[in-house]
Design a protein around this motif. Structure first.
Motif, PDB file in Angstrom:
ATOM      1  N   GLN A 280       0.823  -1.207   0.000  1.00  0.00           N
ATOM      2  CA  GLN A 280       0.000   0.000   0.000  1.00  0.00           C
ATOM      3  C   GLN A 280       0.863   1.264   0.000  1.00  0.00           C
ATOM      4  O   GLN A 280       0.560   2.233  -0.694  1.00  0.00           O
ATOM      5  CB  GLN A 280      -0.923   0.000   1.227  1.00  0.00           C
ATOM      6  CG  GLN A 280      -2.026  -1.045   1.180  1.00  0.00           C
ATOM      7  CD  GLN A 280      -3.108  -0.715   0.176  1.00  0.00           C
ATOM      8  OE1 GLN A 280      -3.401   0.448  -0.078  1.00  0.00           O
ATOM      9  NE2 GLN A 280      -3.717  -1.739  -0.390  1.00  0.00           N
ATOM     10  N   VAL A 281       1.923   1.246   0.785  1.00  0.00           N
ATOM     11  CA  VAL A 281       2.788   2.419   0.895  1.00  0.00           C
ATOM     12  C   VAL A 281       3.723   2.527  -0.311  1.00  0.00           C
ATOM     13  O   VAL A 281       4.006   3.625  -0.801  1.00  0.00           O
ATOM     14  CB  VAL A 281       3.609   2.358   2.205  1.00  0.00           C
ATOM     15  CG1 VAL A 281       4.646   3.475   2.257  1.00  0.00           C
ATOM     16  CG2 VAL A 281       2.673   2.439   3.401  1.00  0.00           C
ATOM     17  N   GLY A 282       4.172   1.365  -0.786  1.00  0.00           N
ATOM     18  CA  GLY A 282       5.127   1.335  -1.887  1.00  0.00           C
ATOM     19  C   GLY A 282       6.512   1.024  -1.387  1.00  0.00           C
ATOM     20  O   GLY A 282       7.003   1.682  -0.452  1.00  0.00           O
ATOM     21  N   ALA A 283       7.149   0.010  -1.968  1.00  0.00           N
ATOM     22  CA  ALA A 283       8.450  -0.452  -1.487  1.00  0.00           C
ATOM     23  C   ALA A 283       9.500   0.658  -1.464  1.00  0.00           C
ATOM     24  O   ALA A 283      10.340   0.721  -0.567  1.00  0.00           O
ATOM     25  CB  ALA A 283       8.936  -1.618  -2.358  1.00  0.00           C
ATOM     26  N   LYS A 284       9.440   1.548  -2.435  1.00  0.00           N
ATOM     27  CA  LYS A 284      10.452   2.612  -2.524  1.00  0.00           C
ATOM     28  C   LYS A 284      10.330   3.628  -1.384  1.00  0.00           C
ATOM     29  O   LYS A 284      11.289   4.365  -1.103  1.00  0.00           O
ATOM     30  CB  LYS A 284      10.341   3.316  -3.871  1.00  0.00           C
ATOM     31  CG  LYS A 284      10.733   2.428  -5.059  1.00  0.00           C
ATOM     32  CD  LYS A 284      10.643   3.185  -6.370  1.00  0.00           C
ATOM     33  CE  LYS A 284      11.059   2.304  -7.538  1.00  0.00           C
ATOM     34  NZ  LYS A 284      10.958   3.026  -8.845  1.00  0.00           N
ATOM     35  N   LYS A 285       9.175   3.697  -0.756  1.00  0.00           N
ATOM     36  CA  LYS A 285       8.964   4.674   0.312  1.00  0.00           C
ATOM     37  C   LYS A 285       9.217   4.090   1.705  1.00  0.00           C
ATOM     38  O   LYS A 285       9.066   4.783   2.706  1.00  0.00           O
ATOM     39  CB  LYS A 285       7.536   5.221   0.244  1.00  0.00           C
ATOM     40  CG  LYS A 285       7.243   6.016  -1.017  1.00  0.00           C
ATOM     41  CD  LYS A 285       5.825   6.568  -0.996  1.00  0.00           C
ATOM     42  CE  LYS A 285       5.523   7.371  -2.253  1.00  0.00           C
ATOM     43  NZ  LYS A 285       4.134   7.905  -2.246  1.00  0.00           N
ATOM     44  N   ILE A 286       9.593   2.819   1.754  1.00  0.00           N
ATOM     45  CA  ILE A 286       9.796   2.141   3.040  1.00  0.00           C
ATOM     46  C   ILE A 286      11.194   2.435   3.576  1.00  0.00           C
ATOM     47  O   ILE A 286      12.200   2.200   2.895  1.00  0.00           O
ATOM     48  CB  ILE A 286       9.600   0.619   2.910  1.00  0.00           C
ATOM     49  CG1 ILE A 286       8.159   0.288   2.519  1.00  0.00           C
ATOM     50  CG2 ILE A 286       9.975  -0.095   4.205  1.00  0.00           C
ATOM     51  CD1 ILE A 286       7.131   0.618   3.559  1.00  0.00           C
ATOM     52  N   ASN A 287      11.247   2.959   4.793  1.00  0.00           N
ATOM     53  CA  ASN A 287      12.515   3.124   5.511  1.00  0.00           C
ATOM     54  C   ASN A 287      12.666   1.907   6.419  1.00  0.00           C
ATOM     55  O   ASN A 287      11.989   1.786   7.439  1.00  0.00           O
ATOM     56  CB  ASN A 287      12.494   4.417   6.334  1.00  0.00           C
ATOM     57  CG  ASN A 287      13.808   4.669   7.058  1.00  0.00           C
ATOM     58  OD1 ASN A 287      14.389   3.764   7.647  1.00  0.00           O
ATOM     59  ND2 ASN A 287      14.273   5.907   7.019  1.00  0.00           N
ATOM     60  N   VAL A 288      13.533   0.989   6.019  1.00  0.00           N
ATOM     61  CA  VAL A 288      13.634  -0.310   6.694  1.00  0.00           C
ATOM     62  C   VAL A 288      13.933  -0.162   8.179  1.00  0.00           C
ATOM     63  O   VAL A 288      13.265  -0.766   9.035  1.00  0.00           O
ATOM     64  CB  VAL A 288      14.701  -1.185   6.006  1.00  0.00           C
ATOM     65  CG1 VAL A 288      14.963  -2.448   6.830  1.00  0.00           C
ATOM     66  CG2 VAL A 288      14.241  -1.571   4.600  1.00  0.00           C
ATOM     67  N   LYS A 289      14.928   0.626   8.545  1.00  0.00           N
ATOM     68  CA  LYS A 289      15.309   0.778   9.956  1.00  0.00           C
ATOM     69  C   LYS A 289      14.170   1.393  10.762  1.00  0.00           C
ATOM     70  O   LYS A 289      13.897   0.971  11.894  1.00  0.00           O
ATOM     71  CB  LYS A 289      16.569   1.631  10.073  1.00  0.00           C
ATOM     72  CG  LYS A 289      17.828   0.937   9.571  1.00  0.00           C
ATOM     73  CD  LYS A 289      19.059   1.806   9.801  1.00  0.00           C
ATOM     74  CE  LYS A 289      20.325   1.090   9.337  1.00  0.00           C
ATOM     75  NZ  LYS A 289      21.531   1.919   9.548  1.00  0.00           N
ATOM     76  N   ASN A 290      13.512   2.371  10.200  1.00  0.00           N
ATOM     77  CA  ASN A 290      12.413   3.042  10.886  1.00  0.00           C
ATOM     78  C   ASN A 290      11.242   2.084  11.112  1.00  0.00           C
ATOM     79  O   ASN A 290      10.694   1.996  12.214  1.00  0.00           O
ATOM     80  CB  ASN A 290      11.947   4.250  10.064  1.00  0.00           C
ATOM     81  CG  ASN A 290      10.812   5.002  10.731  1.00  0.00           C
ATOM     82  OD1 ASN A 290      10.944   5.483  11.845  1.00  0.00           O
ATOM     83  ND2 ASN A 290       9.683   5.107  10.042  1.00  0.00           N
TER      84      ASN A 290
END
Length: 353
Positions: A280-290
């Motif tokens: 839903q958010v989009g993989a490119k917008k995911i901040n993994v550590k956060n």
């Protein structure tokens, strides 16, 4: 040892089946040539008691149900046969002869063998056991779909779980999905893969994404997905390709998150919800550590309050959190309903932002 052959050919469309007898010794001799776990088969599910009862039946001379194996004239993987039906029985026999387990309390007149491993049996009884004949049906020619359908029909009346039943559906999507079972996320996920658990998780996520959360995540909807994407035609291939790309992209992100907080996605709904969130958010917008840090805090708090979720609505409680309450109530009961999946997604969008 000379095989006693009782050969009959049965035709089902292009399927040819040859029936003959194998001794247990022959089954042992052929072990290295038999693939015991083709894709449609179940994992090992027999209890020790059930294995012992099978061996007791052989010792007493009872006839056993027919075994089905598929024969390959020119094998590419070293296996001459693969098991279509009888996997659990074969393994029980092999394990007993290899002294992996002993007999339980046998029925008379065989109670003198109570608790005996194969090596403990008198030599004449060992020979009698090895000479015991099993009826085999060798599938000489058949398509993959015919073999899958045969397996499904043979299992009627047997307690297969929904994932095992879907696994037996001859489907282009089902065959393609299996490539994701070896995704590195699962290796470090701490999810125990019993009876197609990985596939069960993936089936839920795939159904959610394909139907865009317009169906409850029940066995019926997942079977509908397999059936809708059955044919290996251009239109189906395109749909499956798009779905697999979405799933793989999400699993790639999920692996990175899980590497930071291993084991936090053992629960099926945690797995499904985060994959849903990533899409839903989009993989490119995911901040993994956060995401990893926030989801860990969220999940620990959820576990703390899962049995006392009402406290989260108490404004006097230091952990007052109505959003978490919404998530828990949509998680603990009827988690597969589409409205509950949507409620959990709404909460995660707030908590993981």
């Amino acid at each position: 040892m000379q095989k006693k052959k009782d050969v009959r050919l049965v035709l089902y469309n292009i399927m040819k089946i040859k029936k003959q007898n194998w001794s247990i010794q022959e089954l042992i001799d052929e072990k290295k040539t038999i693939n015991p776990k083709p894709q449609y088969q179940r994992t090992d599910v027999w209890t020790l008691t059930r294995k012992q009862k099978l061996i007791d039946s052989i010792i007493q001379g009872f006839d056993l149900p027919k075994f089905y194996v598929r024969y390959f004239n020119n094998p590419t993987d070293g296996y001459k046969f693969e098991v279509t039906d009888g996997q659990q029985r074969m393994k029980a026999i092999w394990d007993y002869v290899n002294n992996i387990y002993g007999l339980g309390k046998l029925t008379k007149p065989n109670d003198i063998y109570n608790g005996m491993f194969f090596k403990d049996l008198p030599l004449d009884k060992q020979n009698e056991f090895l000479d015991f004949e099993l009826t085999f049906a060798e599938i000489l020619t058949a398509t993959n779909n015919e073999v899958n359908e045969l397996f499904a029909r043979l299992q009627q009346g047997v307690s297969l779980n929904p994932a095992e039943l879907r696994n037996a559906i001859p489907s282009y999507f089902g065959t393609t999905l299996k490539s994701l079972i070896s995704h590195p996320f699962f290796a470090n996920s701490k999810i125990v893969d019993r009876r197609f658990t990985y596939q069960e998780y993936l089936d839920n996520a795939a159904t959610l994404l394909f139907f865009n959360n317009n169906k409850d995540l029940k066995a019926k909807a997942m079977s509908e997905l397999y059936i809708e994407l059955t044919e290996n035609d251009a239109a189906t291939q395109s749909k499956v390709k798009d779905l697999i790309i979405k799933l793989k992209s999400s699993l790639d992100i999920l692996k990175k998150i899980n590497d930071l907080i291993p084991g936090f996605f053992k629960n099926k709904w945690a797995f499904v919800d985060i994959l849903n969130y990533i899409n839903q958010v989009g993989a490119k917008k995911i901040n993994v550590k956060n995401i990893a840090a926030k989801f860990k805090d969220f999940e620990l708090k959820r576990r703390k309050y899962i049995s006392k979720s009402a406290n989260l609505l108490d404004v006097k409680d230091q952990d007052f959190d109505p959003e978490l309450y919404k998530y828990i109530t949509a998680f603990a009961k009827d988690g597969s309903l589409k409205q509950n999946v949507e409620r959990r997604l709404d909460v995660l969008k707030i908590k993981l932002a």
